[in-house]
Write a protein that holds these residues in place. Structure first.
Motif, PDB file in Angstrom:
ATOM      1  N   GLU A  56      79.409  41.617  35.981  1.00  0.00           N
ATOM      2  CA  GLU A  56      78.599  42.759  35.884  1.00  0.00           C
ATOM      3  C   GLU A  56      79.392  44.151  35.983  1.00  0.00           C
ATOM      4  N   HIS A  57      79.057  45.357  35.745  1.00  0.00           N
ATOM      5  CA  HIS A  57      80.136  46.516  35.801  1.00  0.00           C
ATOM      6  C   HIS A  57      79.728  47.098  37.146  1.00  0.00           C
ATOM      7  N   ASP A  94      73.183  53.869  29.549  1.00  0.00           N
ATOM      8  CA  ASP A  94      73.046  52.346  29.012  1.00  0.00           C
ATOM      9  C   ASP A  94      74.515  51.913  29.254  1.00  0.00           C
ATOM     10  N   ARG A  95      75.475  52.628  29.165  1.00  0.00           N
ATOM     11  CA  ARG A  95      76.860  51.931  29.282  1.00  0.00           C
ATOM     12  C   ARG A  95      77.190  51.498  30.952  1.00  0.00           C
ATOM     13  N   HIS A 152      74.676  48.571  31.547  1.00  0.00           N
ATOM     14  CA  HIS A 152      74.438  47.291  30.819  1.00  0.00           C
ATOM     15  C   HIS A 152      75.981  46.777  30.434  1.00  0.00           C
ATOM     16  N   THR A 153      77.051  47.205  31.030  1.00  0.00           N
ATOM     17  CA  THR A 153      78.327  46.865  30.446  1.00  0.00           C
ATOM     18  C   THR A 153      78.672  45.566  31.177  1.00  0.00           C
ATOM     19  N   TRP A 192      80.508  47.281  26.157  1.00  0.00           N
ATOM     20  CA  TRP A 192      79.961  48.219  26.760  1.00  0.00           C
ATOM     21  C   TRP A 192      78.702  48.627  26.328  1.00  0.00           C
ATOM     22  N   GLY A 193      77.755  48.230  27.125  1.00  0.00           N
ATOM     23  CA  GLY A 193      76.187  48.547  27.041  1.00  0.00           C
ATOM     24  C   GLY A 193      75.743  47.778  25.777  1.00  0.00           C
ATOM     25  N   ARG A 194      74.347  48.252  25.551  1.00  0.00           N
ATOM     26  CA  ARG A 194      73.736  47.798  24.411  1.00  0.00           C
ATOM     27  C   ARG A 194      73.960  48.437  23.126  1.00  0.00           C
TER      28      ARG A 194
END
Length: 133
Positions: A10-11, A55-56, A59-60, A73-75
């Motif tokens: 996870e980021h 989001d970035r 969810h990255t 990079w995100g959804r």
């Protein structure tokens, strides 16, 4: 037959990224506060931008499979796939405000990976890079 092993990471959200989201939210609020048509349009655009940035950040993900490193990079963002055989160097970089893993691949291309468990990512990349070459 090869067994597909996927290790995902996870980021890690830094304080600078949180500060950036707060500034974007404050600018959005300022545009909506002044109720002119141009300000409302700009506020809507900044609302969309703020949602995309959040989001970035949340969810990255980074995934190391048998032969690729996948960065998503995100959804709503794009997906980058790097072949493990193309990776030349993996190193941990520390700066004044943050730290990340720098991946050099295909000659002079770079990818900065900011993950929660950096040592485990480096270990996974090094072991699978050695196996793929």
């Amino acid at each position: 037959m090869r067994i597909m092993m996927i290790r995902s990471f996870e980021h890690r959200v830094s304080l600078a990224e949180i500060a950036g989201v707060v500034v974007l939210a404050m600018v959005t609020l300022w545009f909506f506060w002044h109720r002119t048509p141009v300000s409302i349009f700009a506020g809507g655009a900044f609302t969309i931008l703020t949602v995309l940035v959040i989001d970035r950040l949340l969810h990255t993900t980074y995934a190391v499979a048998n032969d690729t490193l996948t960065i998503k990079w995100g959804r709503f963002g794009r997906v980058k796939e790097i072949k493990l055989s193309d990776i030349d160097r993996v190193e941990k970089v520390k700066t004044l405000f943050t730290h990340y893993v720098l991946v050099e691949y295909s000659g002079r291309k770079h990818a900065a990976i900011s993950t929660i468990n950096e040592d485990s990512l480096i270990k996974a990349l090094n072991s699978r890079t050695l196996n793929s070459k």
